[in-house]
Design an enzyme around this catalytic site. Structure first.
Site, PDB file in Angstrom:
ATOM      1  N   CYS A  98       0.829  -1.207   0.000  1.00 30.19           N
ATOM      2  CA  CYS A  98       0.000   0.000   0.000  1.00 30.19           C
ATOM      3  C   CYS A  98       0.863   1.257   0.000  1.00 30.19           C
ATOM      4  O   CYS A  98       0.481   2.285  -0.570  1.00 30.19           O
ATOM      5  CB  CYS A  98      -0.947  -0.008   1.191  1.00 30.19           C
ATOM      6  SG  CYS A  98      -0.122  -0.156   2.789  1.00 30.19           S
ATOM      7  N   HIS A 350      -1.642   0.529   7.550  1.00 28.87           N
ATOM      8  CA  HIS A 350      -2.069   0.682   6.155  1.00 28.87           C
ATOM      9  C   HIS A 350      -1.919   2.147   5.735  1.00 28.87           C
ATOM     10  O   HIS A 350      -2.202   3.067   6.506  1.00 28.87           O
ATOM     11  CB  HIS A 350      -3.522   0.240   6.026  1.00 28.87           C
ATOM     12  CG  HIS A 350      -4.021   0.280   4.610  1.00 28.87           C
ATOM     13  ND1 HIS A 350      -3.487  -0.510   3.604  1.00 28.87           N
ATOM     14  CD2 HIS A 350      -5.013   1.009   4.031  1.00 28.87           C
ATOM     15  CE1 HIS A 350      -4.121  -0.257   2.475  1.00 28.87           C
ATOM     16  NE2 HIS A 350      -5.052   0.651   2.710  1.00 28.87           N
TER      17      HIS A 350
END
Length: 996
Positions: A98, A350
């Site tokens: 990510c 994330h």
């Protein structure tokens, strides 16, 4: 519907009143449950296996009524992966990438950077065949292709695995986003430096690079020492601050250098107190500010995340922070992107990106494949092709990828259509045939497998042809016990199913087996009658015979005849259930044959009634104590259950052959007893092991002694003790003591040192008796000067024999050794009483004791006098075999001696080891036996220390029956720690991984 067991009982209730010979068609149909009412839909929660007419709960529910077309396929709509109009393209998360995706989206929306990348020359563009798949090579080529797809792809999201692989990133491990940004921009700058255009060469510097200097001022002399440097981002500390301006101010504030941190001044030529600060000279077009949320925690030694709230404006004026503002330099920046880390840990979480569209000023949230427009602005994207016309080569690559995507969408849509068409056809087929399955009164019918019907109605399972072979009895018809696994359907429906799917053999109304029903009827009637017959037989056997003729019945059979009868009836049931009939020339399923084989073996092993009085010749046994006369009424009752049982009337004489053999056996036993008594009287001292000659003290007045194998003596003693149960010894096999060349295998020295256990010494008078009583193949005599045989000692064979024994002792695979724990060089259990293990027991069975009476004053000691006057244990019956197979050990003089049986002391541990295992592995065994850690163990054999952990036990001289002395240092009480320490080298660091 009633449960299966109730249906089964109801199907055979008629046998109580109907004999096998009176069975009619109606009884056969009752057994096959042909007339059991069919179940209606909704009345059964699941299918009734006991009812062949129950056709509900087999999977038909999925096909009756209206059906959603989506139930006919499991293929998602390919258009769900199509890019919507006026939207951006996402990036696939490859595991933990990510942080890569967020920066790619940010850089893609930097229009100047994107335009410059498109202008980079690709030397492979002209030579590439557009029909082939394109694989970028350089980082610049990967970004060109990726940005082109992000701009004009028809896909909702694309795969960045090519770029990630080219960068050598681990897709399963998340990296620090700031570090990735620095390294990637540095790598991209190096790649672009190879372009011919100077504009392209400097694009990274022009976009992201600024200038500042570290300026140090000496407090003593006032000398300023600037250190110029370039930066691609400003790393700002956020701890203790509320807004962005405070962070920048602290970044530029003056720092005092004093104490141990004083500055070495070139003018003063010594360390002086000073001040240091950063001075901004120029700013890039795109200013990257890194908020340092991940800091090092000195208390834990790890990074931690700061969740401090920081406010920042949409516009940032950097003019006040510049040291000397340049004339037309851009100092006011518009906020264009924000990268956010979600998660409480610095090592996981994330990344998502909020990016402002440079053309519409709308904000978008980029979360890997998902892209969301932020509220507050109206989306009005311009036409990308007008603003950023792509290079022809890149556009062809995008067109090619879009073409593949459209082909895939078309293929998926076609597969969905075919599945729906197939499902609709199956739906119509099931609706048509399911209505035909039930049998109407008076209509012809057939039986089909229940499992096949379930698979036919399960659209996910490929329908195969029907196989009815498992339902066949030994007569090739439908077995009545298999009705629960089949369903009765109309012949019209069966005809259609067989026509479409094939299979067989077909089982219609004529396939009901009358023979199996009759056999089952007989068995069930006998079972019902058995308890009544048992009571009657019990009363009849108490009656006296009187004048009627009786029958001989085994007492054991009479005691257990009811159990035998039940087993016989159950066996008869199994035989009919698992017959091996044939249909259409083909044998039934192989599983039936296996069951038949098992039942045959069971029947062969089963004891038949009255077999206990049957002799080996098939006649009446001569043992009257094992049989009894019973009235004929008793015999008639039990014979009905055992029609094949052997029959003996009262007039039947016992077997003549058995009587003759019995008399011969009695005569032979008498002769054997006489022979044993005679041999014992002639060789009484040898039998009692009294007054035996010794090698260490040669008897005076005797020049010659004779040698026989100890095996001969042991076998002869067995016969003397048990003349009726042991075979008489007929010969003396002295050849066991000779090599293949006829040479004697022992020397006088080897006999003195241990080999004497394999031979027995005889007086000349005893040898004279033995020579008369037995056949002697080779006489071996022993004089004071050595043994005399037909040939002299064969040194070649003896040395080879010794070598073989030595090698065998070093190559054993499983042997017992004994570990004895000592303290201060003395055995802890030295004075303890010896323990006899199972292997040392030589007790003879009670029934094998000597049958001959002992003479007055006669003793049979289990020990014989050895050369040194001490008692020695007797050799086992296998001593001669031991001699030939080489289960011996070497004595100190190089001779061979057999290991004496070990008398284990209390507290001593016996371990099973192999010659190939290492000393280290032995120490682990000792650790579990004595709870002494390997590094606390000091091991030795006969005073010789064992220290090389990597050496094998064979090479260290640890042989079968060895006694290993264990001297322990201070023990460790933590057994788990012992296992950890000795699991293997290099265990430090195995429990954790360090990431730097």
């Amino acid at each position: 519907m009633a449960p299966r067991l109730q249906l089964e009982k109801a199907a055979w209730r008629w046998v109580e009143t109907v004999k096998p010979e009176d069975i009619g068609r109606e009884h056969v149909e009752l057994s096959y449950r042909v007339n059991v009412p069919a179940c209606r839909r909704g009345t059964c929660r699941r299918n009734c296996k006991g009812n062949p007419n129950c056709l509900v709960g087999i999977g038909e529910q999925a096909w009756l009524g209206e059906i959603d077309e989506n139930a006919f396929h499991n293929i998602d709509d390919p258009n769900s992966e199509r890019r919507d109009k006026n939207t951006f393209v996402g990036l696939t998360n490859l595991g933990a990438t990510c942080y890569v995706n967020t920066f790619l989206q940010v850089w893609f929306h930097n229009l100047e950077l994107r335009r410059s990348l498109y202008l980079c020359q690709n030397p492979r563009a002209q030579d590439h065949n557009i029909q082939l798949d394109y694989e970028p090579e350089s980082i610049c080529e990967h970004l060109q292709y990726l940005f082109a797809l992000l701009q004009n792809s028809n896909r909702r999201y694309i795969d960045p695995s090519g770029l990630v692989k080219a960068l050598g990133l681990d897709t399963g491990q998340q990296q620090d986003a700031q570090e990735f940004s620095k390294l990637f921009l540095s790598l991209l700058e190096d790649t672009l430096s190879k372009q011919k255009s100077t504009t392209l060469q400097n694009i990274i510097q022009r976009q992201f690079c600024g200038q500042f200097s570290y300026v140090t001022v000496c407090n003593q002399c006032g000398r300023a020492s600037p250190l110029p440097s370039r930066f691609y981002e400003l790393e700002l500390n956020i701890q203790g601050h509320k807004n962005l301006n405070e962070c920048i101010t602290e970044f530029l504030k003056e720092e005092k250098l004093d104490g141990d941190n004083r500055y070495f001044c070139e003018s003063c030529q010594n360390k002086q107190c000073a001040t240091r600060r950063i001075k901004l000279h120029s700013l890039p077009r795109t200013l990257n500010l890194q908020l340092m949320r991940f800091v090092f925690d000195r208390t834990t030694g790890h990074k931690k995340k700061l969740n401090t709230f920081i406010s920042f404006p949409e516009q940032l004026d950097m003019g006040p922070f510049l040291e000397t503002p340049q004339g037309n330099q851009q100092c006011v920046y518009e906020l264009s992107a924000v990268l956010i880390h979600r998660g409480v840990s610095a090592y996981s979480g994330h990344y998502i990106a909020h990016v402002k569209d440079a053309r519409t000023s709308d904000w978008y949230k980029f979360n890997d494949e998902e892209i969301e427009k932020m509220e507050g602005k109206k989306l009005q994207l311009g036409i990308e092709e007008d603003i950023e016309p792509l290079d022809g080569f890149l556009q062809r690559l995008v067109d090619q990828d879009n073409h593949k995507f459209e082909e895939w969408c078309t293929e998926m849509a076609e597969m969905r259509r075919q599945s729906v068409d197939k499902g609709k056809a199956k739906h119509e087929e099931v609706k048509e045939l399911y209505e035909l399955l039930p049998v109407q009164d008076g209509q012809p019918y057939e039986f089909v497998p229940l499992e096949w019907l379930k698979k036919w109605l399960d659209d996910s399972t490929a329908t195969k042809e029907m196989d009815n072979s498992l339902f066949l009895c030994s007569h090739g018809k439908l077995h009545p016990d298999k009705v629960g696994e089949a369903k009765r359907v109309s012949m019209a429906a069966a005809h259609i199913l067989y026509q479409r799917y094939g299979g067989g053999p077909r089982l219609d109304g004529s396939s009901l087996c009358r023979e199996c029903v009759s056999q089952r009827c007989r068995v069930l009637r006998l079972k019902n009658q058995l308890n009544e017959d048992y009571r009657e037989v019990t009363n009849l056997v108490k009656r006296t015979l009187g004048g009627e003729e009786g029958y001989w019945v085994g007492k054991s059979s009479l005691r257990s005849w009811r159990q035998l009868a039940m087993e016989q009836l159950e066996e008869d049931e199994q035989e009919t259930m698992h017959g091996s009939g044939q249909t259409n020339g083909q044998a039934a399923h192989s599983r039936i044959n296996k069951v038949n084989c098992f039942l045959h073996q069971k029947r062969e092993a089963m004891k038949t009634f009255n077999e206990d009085i049957l002799c080996t010749h098939g006649g009446l046994s001569i043992l009257e104590t094992e049989r009894r006369l019973v009235p004929s009424a008793v015999w008639i009752k039990v014979r009905a259950y055992f029609p094949k049982a052997p029959e003996f009337t009262q007039r039947q004489l016992p077997c003549g052959q058995c009587l003759t053999l019995e008399q011969e056996e009695k005569d032979n036993e008498a002769v054997s007893k006489m022979m044993a008594q005679d041999q014992k009287n002639q060789l009484l001292n040898l039998f009692q092991e009294k007054n035996r000659p010794l090698l260490t003290k040669w008897p005076q007045g005797t020049d010659t002694l004779f040698i026989v194998p100890m095996f001969f003596v042991d076998e002869w003693k067995k016969f003397i003790r048990r003349p009726t149960k042991s075979s008489p010894v007929s010969s003396v096999g002295n050849s066991l003591l000779l090599c293949p060349h006829g040479g004697f295998m022992f020397t006088y020295e080897s006999l003195i040192n241990g080999d004497f256990q394999h031979v027995a010494l005889l007086w000349p008078s005893e040898w004279e008796v033995i020579s008369k009583l037995f056949i002697v193949d080779q006489a071996i005599s022993l004089h004071c000067s050595g043994p005399e045989t037909a040939t002299e000692l064969c040194w070649e064979c003896r040395e080879g024999f010794i070598f073989q024994q030595q090698r065998d002792l070093r190559e054993y695979t499983q042997a017992t050794i004994y570990v004895r724990k000592v303290i201060e060089d003395k055995a802890v259990v030295k004075e303890a009483a010896p323990e006899l293990n199972a292997s040392s027991s030589e007790a003879e069975p009670e029934e094998e004791k000597e049958e001959l009476p002992k003479a007055d004053g006669e003793g049979e000691s289990d020990f014989s006098q050895s050369e040194d006057g001490a008692k020695r244990a007797k050799m086992s019956d296998g001593s001669a075999a031991t001699l030939s197979t080489g289960a011996m050990i070497m004595g100190r003089s190089g001779s061979i001696r057999r290991s004496t049986r070990h008398r284990k002391l209390r507290g001593e541990k016996a371990l099973i080891v192999s010659a190939s295992q290492t000393l280290k592995e032995l120490k682990i065994q000792i650790m579990h036996a004595f709870s002494v850690a390997p590094f606390d163990q000091n091991l030795s054999i006969e005073g010789k220390g064992l220290t090389d952990d990597s050496a094998s036990l064979g090479s260290l001289g640890v042989i079968p029956e060895s006694i290993v002395c264990l001297k322990a240092d201070e023990p460790i009480a933590d057994y788990a720690a012992m296992d950890d320490v000795y699991q293997g080298e290099g265990c430090f660091g195995c429990s954790s991984e360090v990431s730097i």
